[in-house]
Design a protein around this motif. Sequence first.
Motif, PDB file in Angstrom:
ATOM      1  N   CYS A 123      11.009  -0.880  13.977  1.00  0.00           N
ATOM      2  CA  CYS A 123      10.265   0.166  14.334  1.00  0.00           C
ATOM      3  C   CYS A 123       9.445  -0.271  15.459  1.00  0.00           C
ATOM      4  O   CYS A 123       8.571  -1.157  15.213  1.00  0.00           O
ATOM      5  N   ALA A 124       9.263   0.459  16.634  1.00  0.00           N
ATOM      6  CA  ALA A 124       8.444   0.033  17.742  1.00  0.00           C
ATOM      7  C   ALA A 124       7.237   0.578  17.437  1.00  0.00           C
ATOM      8  O   ALA A 124       6.222  -0.305  17.995  1.00  0.00           O
ATOM      9  N   ASP A 125       6.933   1.468  17.036  1.00  0.00           N
ATOM     10  CA  ASP A 125       5.794   2.279  16.736  1.00  0.00           C
ATOM     11  C   ASP A 125       5.584   2.933  15.795  1.00  0.00           C
ATOM     12  O   ASP A 125       6.348   3.281  14.863  1.00  0.00           O
ATOM     13  N   LEU A 126       4.294   3.477  14.967  1.00  0.00           N
ATOM     14  CA  LEU A 126       4.108   4.266  13.917  1.00  0.00           C
ATOM     15  C   LEU A 126       5.128   5.513  13.804  1.00  0.00           C
ATOM     16  O   LEU A 126       5.212   5.950  12.788  1.00  0.00           O
ATOM     17  N   ASP A 127       5.071   6.006  15.124  1.00  0.00           N
ATOM     18  CA  ASP A 127       5.778   7.400  15.149  1.00  0.00           C
ATOM     19  C   ASP A 127       7.346   6.976  14.664  1.00  0.00           C
ATOM     20  O   ASP A 127       7.998   7.864  13.933  1.00  0.00           O
ATOM     21  N   GLU A 128       7.929   5.897  15.219  1.00  0.00           N
ATOM     22  CA  GLU A 128       9.071   5.392  14.531  1.00  0.00           C
ATOM     23  C   GLU A 128       9.246   5.051  13.116  1.00  0.00           C
ATOM     24  O   GLU A 128      10.194   5.275  12.146  1.00  0.00           O
ATOM     25  N   VAL A 129       8.155   4.670  12.514  1.00  0.00           N
ATOM     26  CA  VAL A 129       8.041   4.225  11.051  1.00  0.00           C
ATOM     27  C   VAL A 129       7.827   5.460  10.372  1.00  0.00           C
ATOM     28  O   VAL A 129       8.629   5.496   9.274  1.00  0.00           O
ATOM     29  N   ALA A 130       7.051   6.582  10.878  1.00  0.00           N
ATOM     30  CA  ALA A 130       7.243   7.740   9.993  1.00  0.00           C
ATOM     31  C   ALA A 130       8.481   8.528   9.946  1.00  0.00           C
ATOM     32  O   ALA A 130       8.631   9.123   9.030  1.00  0.00           O
ATOM     33  N   GLY A 142       2.820  18.235   1.477  1.00  0.00           N
ATOM     34  CA  GLY A 142       3.655  19.371   2.121  1.00  0.00           C
ATOM     35  C   GLY A 142       3.725  19.630   3.448  1.00  0.00           C
ATOM     36  O   GLY A 142       4.210  20.474   4.101  1.00  0.00           O
ATOM     37  N   ASP A 143       2.691  18.828   4.145  1.00  0.00           N
ATOM     38  CA  ASP A 143       2.311  19.290   5.502  1.00  0.00           C
ATOM     39  C   ASP A 143       3.397  18.465   6.468  1.00  0.00           C
ATOM     40  O   ASP A 143       3.459  18.708   7.624  1.00  0.00           O
ATOM     41  N   ALA A 144       4.145  17.557   5.766  1.00  0.00           N
ATOM     42  CA  ALA A 144       5.200  16.814   6.962  1.00  0.00           C
ATOM     43  C   ALA A 144       6.161  17.927   7.147  1.00  0.00           C
ATOM     44  O   ALA A 144       6.797  18.603   6.460  1.00  0.00           O
ATOM     45  N   PRO A 145       6.767  17.581   8.717  1.00  0.00           N
ATOM     46  CA  PRO A 145       7.922  18.490   8.817  1.00  0.00           C
ATOM     47  C   PRO A 145       9.156  17.981   8.277  1.00  0.00           C
ATOM     48  O   PRO A 145       9.310  16.997   7.701  1.00  0.00           O
ATOM     49  N   ALA A 146       9.906  19.278   8.061  1.00  0.00           N
ATOM     50  CA  ALA A 146      11.343  19.203   7.092  1.00  0.00           C
ATOM     51  C   ALA A 146      12.052  18.136   7.825  1.00  0.00           C
ATOM     52  O   ALA A 146      12.758  17.130   7.149  1.00  0.00           O
ATOM     53  N   GLN A 147      12.090  17.732   9.266  1.00  0.00           N
ATOM     54  CA  GLN A 147      12.674  16.993   9.941  1.00  0.00           C
ATOM     55  C   GLN A 147      12.107  16.320  11.094  1.00  0.00           C
ATOM     56  O   GLN A 147      11.421  17.199  11.646  1.00  0.00           O
ATOM     57  N   ILE A 148      12.141  14.973  11.448  1.00  0.00           N
ATOM     58  CA  ILE A 148      11.591  14.437  12.650  1.00  0.00           C
ATOM     59  C   ILE A 148      12.779  13.779  13.415  1.00  0.00           C
ATOM     60  O   ILE A 148      13.524  12.933  12.764  1.00  0.00           O
ATOM     61  N   ARG A 198       0.907  -1.257   0.013  1.00  0.00           N
ATOM     62  CA  ARG A 198      -0.126   0.181   0.018  1.00  0.00           C
ATOM     63  C   ARG A 198       0.837   1.240  -0.006  1.00  0.00           C
ATOM     64  O   ARG A 198       0.439   2.265  -0.535  1.00  0.00           O
ATOM     65  N   LEU A 199       1.940   1.188   0.576  1.00  0.00           N
ATOM     66  CA  LEU A 199       2.990   2.349   0.623  1.00  0.00           C
ATOM     67  C   LEU A 199       3.900   2.277  -0.485  1.00  0.00           C
ATOM     68  O   LEU A 199       4.348   3.589  -0.752  1.00  0.00           O
ATOM     69  N   ALA A 200       4.097   1.445  -1.379  1.00  0.00           N
ATOM     70  CA  ALA A 200       5.071   1.486  -2.541  1.00  0.00           C
ATOM     71  C   ALA A 200       4.597   2.592  -3.413  1.00  0.00           C
ATOM     72  O   ALA A 200       5.618   3.077  -3.894  1.00  0.00           O
ATOM     73  N   PRO A 201       3.557   2.841  -3.528  1.00  0.00           N
ATOM     74  CA  PRO A 201       3.077   3.759  -4.707  1.00  0.00           C
ATOM     75  C   PRO A 201       3.746   5.200  -4.283  1.00  0.00           C
ATOM     76  O   PRO A 201       4.232   5.954  -5.343  1.00  0.00           O
ATOM     77  N   ALA A 202       3.859   5.260  -2.913  1.00  0.00           N
ATOM     78  CA  ALA A 202       4.280   6.841  -2.490  1.00  0.00           C
ATOM     79  C   ALA A 202       5.766   6.690  -2.176  1.00  0.00           C
ATOM     80  O   ALA A 202       6.496   7.713  -2.317  1.00  0.00           O
ATOM     81  N   PHE A 203       6.538   5.660  -1.908  1.00  0.00           N
ATOM     82  CA  PHE A 203       7.956   5.381  -1.339  1.00  0.00           C
ATOM     83  C   PHE A 203       8.740   4.332  -2.086  1.00  0.00           C
ATOM     84  O   PHE A 203       9.977   4.335  -1.986  1.00  0.00           O
ATOM     85  N   GLY A 204       8.169   3.792  -3.171  1.00  0.00           N
ATOM     86  CA  GLY A 204       8.852   2.789  -3.771  1.00  0.00           C
ATOM     87  C   GLY A 204       8.971   1.534  -2.976  1.00  0.00           C
ATOM     88  O   GLY A 204       8.348   1.349  -1.892  1.00  0.00           O
ATOM     89  N   ALA A 243      11.403   7.290  10.487  1.00  0.00           N
ATOM     90  CA  ALA A 243      12.284   6.604   9.521  1.00  0.00           C
ATOM     91  C   ALA A 243      12.024   6.954   7.875  1.00  0.00           C
ATOM     92  O   ALA A 243      12.934   7.078   7.180  1.00  0.00           O
ATOM     93  N   GLN A 244      10.608   6.848   7.518  1.00  0.00           N
ATOM     94  CA  GLN A 244      10.489   7.277   6.387  1.00  0.00           C
ATOM     95  C   GLN A 244      10.856   8.544   5.867  1.00  0.00           C
ATOM     96  O   GLN A 244      11.532   8.916   4.700  1.00  0.00           O
ATOM     97  N   VAL A 245      10.453   9.486   6.808  1.00  0.00           N
ATOM     98  CA  VAL A 245      11.015  10.813   6.514  1.00  0.00           C
ATOM     99  C   VAL A 245      12.554  11.094   6.148  1.00  0.00           C
ATOM    100  O   VAL A 245      13.042  11.822   5.480  1.00  0.00           O
ATOM    101  N   ARG A 246      13.316  10.360   7.291  1.00  0.00           N
ATOM    102  CA  ARG A 246      14.424  10.557   6.961  1.00  0.00           C
ATOM    103  C   ARG A 246      15.099   9.623   5.729  1.00  0.00           C
ATOM    104  O   ARG A 246      16.134  10.208   5.107  1.00  0.00           O
ATOM    105  N   ARG A 247      14.665   8.690   5.561  1.00  0.00           N
ATOM    106  CA  ARG A 247      15.115   7.691   4.488  1.00  0.00           C
ATOM    107  C   ARG A 247      14.483   8.573   2.839  1.00  0.00           C
ATOM    108  O   ARG A 247      15.226   8.287   2.089  1.00  0.00           O
ATOM    109  N   HIS A 248      13.309   9.060   2.895  1.00  0.00           N
ATOM    110  CA  HIS A 248      12.798   9.212   1.735  1.00  0.00           C
ATOM    111  C   HIS A 248      12.057  10.756   1.963  1.00  0.00           C
ATOM    112  O   HIS A 248      10.826  10.915   1.739  1.00  0.00           O
ATOM    113  N   PRO A 249      12.762  11.881   2.331  1.00  0.00           N
ATOM    114  CA  PRO A 249      12.228  12.994   2.562  1.00  0.00           C
ATOM    115  C   PRO A 249      11.339  13.634   1.536  1.00  0.00           C
ATOM    116  O   PRO A 249      10.319  14.139   1.876  1.00  0.00           O
TER     117      PRO A 249
END
Length: 85
Positions: free
Chosen positions: A41-48, A65-71, A25-31, A50-56
């Motif tokens: 990842c322990a929880d969804l916060d960590e998943v999010a 465009g609502d995602a913070p620049a860095q988490i 389900r996430l592949a269309p957005a993130f490959g 990780a994805q922001v760091r790996r695929h900003p």
Amino acid sequence: ARLDARLPLAEYGIDSIKVMALNQRLAPAFGELSRTLFFECADLDEVAAAQVRRHPEDAQSWTDGDAPAQIAPPHGAAPVPAQNT
């Protein structure tokens, strides 16, 4: 129903079948995602985070465009290295 992003993923009954479905389900957005992302990842916060760091750019686009620049990594978590694409 709302999800608690800090609830351990195990509480949601995450197993390998559900991880495959989530990755699809996430592949269309993130490959192609790491097959172990939801186990690393322990929880969804960590998943999010990780994805922001790996695929900003993908994360920014996916959230319109609502995602913070860095988490920042969750307290006590090791940083996740960015992946070059």
